[in-house]
Design a protein around this motif. Structure first.
Motif, mmCIF file in Angstrom:
data_model
loop_
_atom_site.group_PDB
_atom_site.id
_atom_site.type_symbol
_atom_site.label_atom_id
_atom_site.label_comp_id
_atom_site.label_asym_id
_atom_site.label_seq_id
_atom_site.Cartn_x
_atom_site.Cartn_y
_atom_site.Cartn_z
ATOM 1 N N ILE A 149 21.971 32.938 8.406
ATOM 2 C CA ILE A 149 21.177 33.207 7.197
ATOM 3 C C ILE A 149 19.789 32.587 7.334
ATOM 4 O O ILE A 149 18.768 33.226 7.054
ATOM 5 C CB ILE A 149 21.889 32.644 5.955
ATOM 6 C CG1 ILE A 149 23.171 33.418 5.662
ATOM 7 C CG2 ILE A 149 20.955 32.689 4.744
ATOM 8 C CD1 ILE A 149 24.037 32.785 4.574
ATOM 9 N N GLY A 150 19.752 31.338 7.782
ATOM 10 C CA GLY A 150 18.488 30.623 7.865
ATOM 11 C C GLY A 150 17.492 31.284 8.802
ATOM 12 O O GLY A 150 16.310 31.453 8.457
ATOM 13 N N ASP A 179 10.315 33.975 4.860
ATOM 14 C CA ASP A 179 10.597 33.002 3.815
ATOM 15 C C ASP A 179 10.242 31.596 4.294
ATOM 16 O O ASP A 179 10.399 31.284 5.486
ATOM 17 C CB ASP A 179 12.081 33.020 3.431
ATOM 18 C CG ASP A 179 12.502 34.322 2.768
ATOM 19 O OD1 ASP A 179 11.636 35.210 2.589
ATOM 20 O OD2 ASP A 179 13.690 34.454 2.438
ATOM 21 N N PRO A 180 9.784 30.720 3.415
ATOM 22 C CA PRO A 180 9.464 29.344 3.836
ATOM 23 C C PRO A 180 10.721 28.579 4.206
ATOM 24 O O PRO A 180 11.789 28.801 3.627
ATOM 25 C CB PRO A 180 8.799 28.748 2.591
ATOM 26 C CG PRO A 180 9.319 29.560 1.447
ATOM 27 C CD PRO A 180 9.513 30.950 1.986
ATOM 28 N N TYR A 230 15.485 21.168 14.478
ATOM 29 C CA TYR A 230 14.917 22.346 13.814
ATOM 30 C C TYR A 230 16.033 23.259 13.310
ATOM 31 O O TYR A 230 16.022 23.707 12.159
ATOM 32 C CB TYR A 230 14.018 23.106 14.800
ATOM 33 C CG TYR A 230 13.316 24.307 14.204
ATOM 34 C CD1 TYR A 230 12.004 24.208 13.733
ATOM 35 C CD2 TYR A 230 13.955 25.539 14.106
ATOM 36 C CE1 TYR A 230 11.357 25.306 13.186
ATOM 37 C CE2 TYR A 230 13.306 26.645 13.560
ATOM 38 C CZ TYR A 230 12.012 26.523 13.105
ATOM 39 O OH TYR A 230 11.372 27.611 12.556
ATOM 40 N N MET A 231 17.006 23.547 14.164
ATOM 41 C CA MET A 231 18.089 24.460 13.807
ATOM 42 C C MET A 231 19.004 23.868 12.725
ATOM 43 O O MET A 231 19.573 24.596 11.913
ATOM 44 C CB MET A 231 18.917 24.808 15.044
ATOM 45 C CG MET A 231 18.169 25.661 16.060
ATOM 46 S SD MET A 231 17.638 27.231 15.338
ATOM 47 C CE MET A 231 16.654 27.910 16.690
ATOM 48 N N GLU A 232 19.119 22.547 12.700
ATOM 49 C CA GLU A 232 20.070 21.907 11.789
ATOM 50 C C GLU A 232 19.615 21.951 10.334
ATOM 51 O O GLU A 232 20.460 21.912 9.425
ATOM 52 C CB GLU A 232 20.318 20.464 12.219
ATOM 53 C CG GLU A 232 21.519 19.812 11.569
ATOM 54 C CD GLU A 232 22.839 20.387 12.040
ATOM 55 O OE1 GLU A 232 23.836 20.221 11.298
ATOM 56 O OE2 GLU A 232 22.878 21.001 13.126
ATOM 57 N N VAL A 233 18.323 22.021 10.079
ATOM 58 C CA VAL A 233 17.836 21.976 8.702
ATOM 59 C C VAL A 233 18.424 23.105 7.866
ATOM 60 O O VAL A 233 18.945 22.887 6.774
ATOM 61 C CB VAL A 233 16.293 22.016 8.671
ATOM 62 C CG1 VAL A 233 15.787 22.242 7.246
ATOM 63 C CG2 VAL A 233 15.715 20.714 9.230
ATOM 64 N N GLN A 234 18.366 24.344 8.390
ATOM 65 C CA GLN A 234 18.898 25.486 7.645
ATOM 66 C C GLN A 234 20.417 25.382 7.470
ATOM 67 O O GLN A 234 20.986 25.967 6.548
ATOM 68 C CB GLN A 234 18.550 26.795 8.374
ATOM 69 C CG GLN A 234 17.073 27.123 8.422
ATOM 70 C CD GLN A 234 16.580 27.779 7.143
ATOM 71 O OE1 GLN A 234 17.250 27.780 6.131
ATOM 72 N NE2 GLN A 234 15.383 28.359 7.215
ATOM 73 N N ARG A 271 18.116 42.652 3.029
ATOM 74 C CA ARG A 271 16.662 42.501 3.193
ATOM 75 C C ARG A 271 16.240 42.703 4.645
ATOM 76 O O ARG A 271 15.252 43.397 4.921
ATOM 77 C CB ARG A 271 16.225 41.113 2.722
ATOM 78 C CG ARG A 271 16.377 40.880 1.230
ATOM 79 C CD ARG A 271 16.016 39.432 0.889
ATOM 80 N NE ARG A 271 14.605 39.165 1.197
ATOM 81 C CZ ARG A 271 14.137 37.955 1.512
ATOM 82 N NH1 ARG A 271 14.964 36.909 1.613
ATOM 83 N NH2 ARG A 271 12.851 37.774 1.764
ATOM 84 N N ARG A 272 16.982 42.095 5.571
ATOM 85 C CA ARG A 272 16.614 42.210 6.986
ATOM 86 C C ARG A 272 16.820 43.626 7.513
ATOM 87 O O ARG A 272 16.015 44.131 8.299
ATOM 88 C CB ARG A 272 17.428 41.221 7.820
ATOM 89 C CG ARG A 272 16.753 39.884 7.954
ATOM 90 C CD ARG A 272 15.549 39.921 8.862
ATOM 91 N NE ARG A 272 15.940 39.813 10.271
ATOM 92 C CZ ARG A 272 15.196 40.233 11.283
ATOM 93 N NH1 ARG A 272 14.037 40.818 11.072
ATOM 94 N NH2 ARG A 272 15.620 40.092 12.527
#
Length: 274
Positions: free
Chosen positions: A52-53, A61-62, A82-86, A108-109
């Motif tokens: 999803i992220g 999306d921000p 970086y990957m872990e934040v989402q 949406r995608r």
């Protein structure tokens, strides 16, 4: 207007895998979202959160503003941070929240990809903010969702789609990394050849040749007297090359002939994904 012909195979592969992922997770009970996957530290929920992220980032999306906990042992460098934040920002989301967001993101995608009119060479934002071509970005999304579809299938005990459109995209990307594994990482001697023989849902044979300068290249021509021949099934090849399993864990599914030291060195360096 349809997407550019060079993008269409990747869009088709992405669509097939993302729809399969939705079918896998929509019926899951709350507890099943916590099942461990082959991705270190990631549950079923985490893998879906990652998908999803990244797809929302492709939509422009921000990124969420989120501070990661300090005790995540699988977060070891800037890429994994970086990957872990989402992922971490969704760790406490419920099953209905996860499936609703996944469904909305896919809608949406899919619309974005269906209406894509940019040239494949257009530069777009890739992971970590680097610029990549639209074609490469679309190809990598097809790769990523198929690999994670297989992660989810492993976690949930629902095998399938090993020969789907995404599998062929993954085959090309993983094989492109094999010359570096053989020539640079494993240090195969100049003038040598290594044969990879894969059977199962996808069957192929490739030869990596190391030239006089120690550079590797790959082709489909058989080699007479290779230094090493590695034979394995397609699923084992994917799991090894994508870093989902170590060689010793699937030793009974690998047949290595020739120089055993070189074979072991190749298998130790077999993973080509981050």
């Amino acid at each position: 207007m349809t997407v550019h012909p060079s993008l269409q195979p990747y869009v088709d592969a992405w669509t097939h895998s993302i729809e399969a992922i939705s079918e896998l997770v929509v019926p899951l009970a709350e507890g099943e979202w916590n099942r461990a996957t082959p991705c270190p530290g990631w549950s079923v929920r985490d893998v879906v959160s990652h998908i999803i992220g990244i797809e929302t980032e492709m939509l422009g999306d921000p990124r969420p503003i989120h501070t990661l906990p300090r005790d995540l042992r699988h977060v070891v460098d800037e890429f994994t941070r970086y990957m872990e934040v989402q992922v971490d920002v969704r760790r406490h989301h419920t099953a209905p929240e996860m499936t609703s967001e996944l469904e909305y993101t896919v809608i949406r995608r899919a619309r974005q990809l269906r209406n894509e009119k940019r040239d494949p060479s257009t530069l777009v934002r890739g992971p970590l903010g680097e610029q990549v071509t639209l074609e490469l970005a679309t190809r990598l999304r097809a790769f990523d969702v198929w690999i994670h579809e297989q992660d989810l299938r492993t976690a949930l005990g629902v095998p399938g789609n090993l020969d789907s459109p995404g599998a062929h995209v993954v085959q090309d990307i993983l094989l492109a990394g094999l010359p570096k594994v053989v020539a640079k990482e494993a240090g195969a001697p100049a003038g040598s050849a290594v044969v990879l023989d894969v059977h199962g849902p996808l069957e192929f044979m490739r030869t990596v040749r190391v030239d006089a300068e120690g550079r590797g290249s790959i082709d489909g021509t058989p080699s007479l007297g290779p230094a090493v021949t590695l034979a394995m099934d397609w699923e084992t090849y994917v799991r090894l090359a994508a870093g989902r399993v170590r060689p010793h864990a699937v030793a009974d599914r690998i047949k290595a002939e020739g120089d055993q030291d070189l074979a072991d060195a190749i298998l130790r360096s077999f993973a080509v994904t981050p």
